[in-house]
Design a protein around this motif. Sequence first.
Motif: not given
Length: 330
Positions: A92-97, A108-113, A82-88
């Motif tokens: 992305h929300q902060a503007g990272a590719r 990425l899928a677990a993060a909803g991206l 979860t900590e990795l999913v949340d951080a990724v």
Amino acid sequence: MTTVALAVTDGMLHFELSLAYEVFGSAPAGTPGPWYDVTVCGPSAVRVGRFRLEPDRGLDHLRRVDTVIVPGWADVDQPPPTELVDAVRAAHQAGARVASLCTGAFVLAAAGLLDGLRATTHWAHTEDLAARHPQVIVDPGVLYVDNGSVLTSAGKAAAMDLCLHLVRLDHGSSVANAVARRLVVPPHRDGGQAQYVTTPVPAPDHHPLADLFPWVLRRLDQPLTVEDLARQARMSSRNLGRHFKAATGTTPLQWLLTQRIRHAQELLETTGEGIDTIAAATGMGTATTLRRHFNRTVGVPPDTYRRTFRARADSIPHVSEQHHRETDTC
């Protein structure tokens, strides 16, 4: 895109991690301008394959970089941390590719991206990814998929293809080719047309645009407009745009241009037709227009592309993108 972070936790695959560090960690000789500043980010010491790794920074640092690379995830039967999913997701929300290598797509899928987007992973795990995340449009037949701020690659060696693609986007084809030469790998792999052009695939049969995609592909030689597509789909131009965005992640005109470029690639590879003839057959109108769009999208002029791929096509059996499969395993 000068800062790159490799996101790691226990259970990452060391091959993809090492590969990404090798590509982004050192500039090829003679590279103009600044190169990437690479950081390994993770929660304290982590186990990567059989190795113990001490990250440079914590996962919260992902929000401060330009590009986040998520290497392959070893145990796809288990949900990623979860900590990795949340951080990724936060990065992305902060503007990272954000780019995943191999089974890193599950993170990425677990993060909803990847919701509503086309994506790929190692072919052995594409069915699992599609079943676990039905909102993701999983394509098992390509080396990688570029959705702009979110990218995914197929297995193992395809991670190299995606990393070189990122270098090509950031620094141009000549620098990406120099990196490939240093690593003794081809800058473009045979049969992988997705290495050059992002080609959204037709939506499932139940989608409102399911009949429109093949209709357009049969008429690439014609001057089609958004209004023409909307009329054929029996909807307004605005509604068409919304459906296209949801199905392909891009606009109708950009999707159409991508299909014209892809068709031009096929003709360059498989025929000896002149550039003027190919321009007409793909709806580009003139050789000048074709060369401009082709060079901007593919990174090389049509003539250079033809010399490269016709020579290879004459010596080996042709493998289409639709049937291309990775043969390596995670």
